[in-house]
Write an enzyme that holds these catalytic residues in place. Sequence first.
Site, PDB file in Angstrom:
ATOM      1  N   GLY A  12       0.826  -1.200   0.000  1.00 44.73           N
ATOM      2  CA  GLY A  12       0.000   0.000   0.000  1.00 44.73           C
ATOM      3  C   GLY A  12       0.858   1.246   0.000  1.00 44.73           C
ATOM      4  O   GLY A  12       2.098   1.182   0.033  1.00 44.73           O
ATOM      5  N   ALA A  13       0.195   2.393  -0.005  1.00 44.38           N
ATOM      6  CA  ALA A  13       0.899   3.668   0.040  1.00 44.38           C
ATOM      7  C   ALA A  13       1.698   3.765   1.333  1.00 44.38           C
ATOM      8  O   ALA A  13       1.207   3.412   2.407  1.00 44.38           O
ATOM      9  CB  ALA A  13      -0.106   4.822  -0.054  1.00 44.38           C
ATOM     10  N   SER A  15       4.009   1.995   2.530  1.00 46.64           N
ATOM     11  CA  SER A  15       4.201   0.719   3.229  1.00 46.64           C
ATOM     12  C   SER A  15       5.675   0.347   3.380  1.00 46.64           C
ATOM     13  O   SER A  15       6.000  -0.565   4.132  1.00 46.64           O
ATOM     14  CB  SER A  15       3.469  -0.407   2.485  1.00 46.64           C
ATOM     15  OG  SER A  15       4.022  -0.558   1.189  1.00 46.64           O
ATOM     16  N   ALA A  36      12.544   5.476 -13.131  1.00 50.64           N
ATOM     17  CA  ALA A  36      11.453   6.234 -12.518  1.00 50.64           C
ATOM     18  C   ALA A  36      10.347   6.481 -13.538  1.00 50.64           C
ATOM     19  O   ALA A  36      10.615   6.978 -14.633  1.00 50.64           O
ATOM     20  CB  ALA A  36      11.982   7.561 -11.985  1.00 50.64           C
ATOM     21  N   HIS A  52      12.669  10.269  -2.410  1.00 50.11           N
ATOM     22  CA  HIS A  52      13.184   8.993  -2.921  1.00 50.11           C
ATOM     23  C   HIS A  52      14.649   9.129  -3.327  1.00 50.11           C
ATOM     24  O   HIS A  52      15.468   8.266  -3.019  1.00 50.11           O
ATOM     25  CB  HIS A  52      12.357   8.518  -4.129  1.00 50.11           C
ATOM     26  CG  HIS A  52      11.123   7.767  -3.748  1.00 50.11           C
ATOM     27  ND1 HIS A  52      10.913   6.470  -4.130  1.00 50.11           N
ATOM     28  CD2 HIS A  52      10.038   8.135  -3.032  1.00 50.11           C
ATOM     29  CE1 HIS A  52       9.742   6.061  -3.651  1.00 50.11           C
ATOM     30  NE2 HIS A  52       9.194   7.057  -3.000  1.00 50.11           N
ATOM     31  N   ARG A  56      17.800   7.086  -1.561  1.00 46.97           N
ATOM     32  CA  ARG A  56      18.662   6.181  -2.329  1.00 46.97           C
ATOM     33  C   ARG A  56      20.127   6.533  -2.142  1.00 46.97           C
ATOM     34  O   ARG A  56      20.967   5.648  -2.072  1.00 46.97           O
ATOM     35  CB  ARG A  56      18.327   6.255  -3.824  1.00 46.97           C
ATOM     36  CG  ARG A  56      17.161   5.454  -4.231  1.00 46.97           C
ATOM     37  CD  ARG A  56      17.071   5.283  -5.733  1.00 46.97           C
ATOM     38  NE  ARG A  56      17.221   6.472  -6.530  1.00 46.97           N
ATOM     39  CZ  ARG A  56      16.240   7.313  -6.844  1.00 46.97           C
ATOM     40  NH1 ARG A  56      15.029   7.106  -6.393  1.00 46.97           N
ATOM     41  NH2 ARG A  56      16.468   8.354  -7.607  1.00 46.97           N
TER      42      ARG A  56
END
Length: 173
Positions: A12-13, A15, A36, A52, A56
């Site tokens: 899910g969102a 998660s 992406a 994100h 990373r």
Amino acid sequence: MSGLETTLVLGGARSGKSAFAERLIGDSGLARIYLATATADDEEMLTRIAHHRDRRGEGWTTVEEPLALVDVLTREATHGRAVLVDCLTLWLSNLMLRERDPEIEARRLTRFLGVAKYPVVLVSNEVGLGLVPETPLGRRFRDAQGRLNQIVAAAVPNVVFIAAGLPLWLKPS
């Protein structure tokens, strides 16, 4: 050589699925390609993309492609590399908004995954566990996402569901 195999990471969102997928590839010893599919259409998406990217850190090559997923995978999934596709949900949304047939694109993707010689980790949202969307477009998207996840899950050797940052392996190789 790495023991990493192609894997679908569902959840899910918020998660923890993207972070989990990044760790899978990060532990592989292979060069890391981040494919992406997001488009930075507003401030919220710009913030998510920056989050994100910051998480990373160094050592990733980022390729941005909202539609031509299979073409980029064909080019990038080569010897000594692992590709992280983040995410199939945004890819599907991009396809639908441009009135491209998700079923045709999903079949192209699974044909590629069936012959891929190098690992691909695909992130996708599980959107069918919540409320029924109010709009016809929302329901069409939810249904298309469910079908896409099923098609990809059948085509890959590993499927993992992430809940609260914890993995539940649905399909180990």
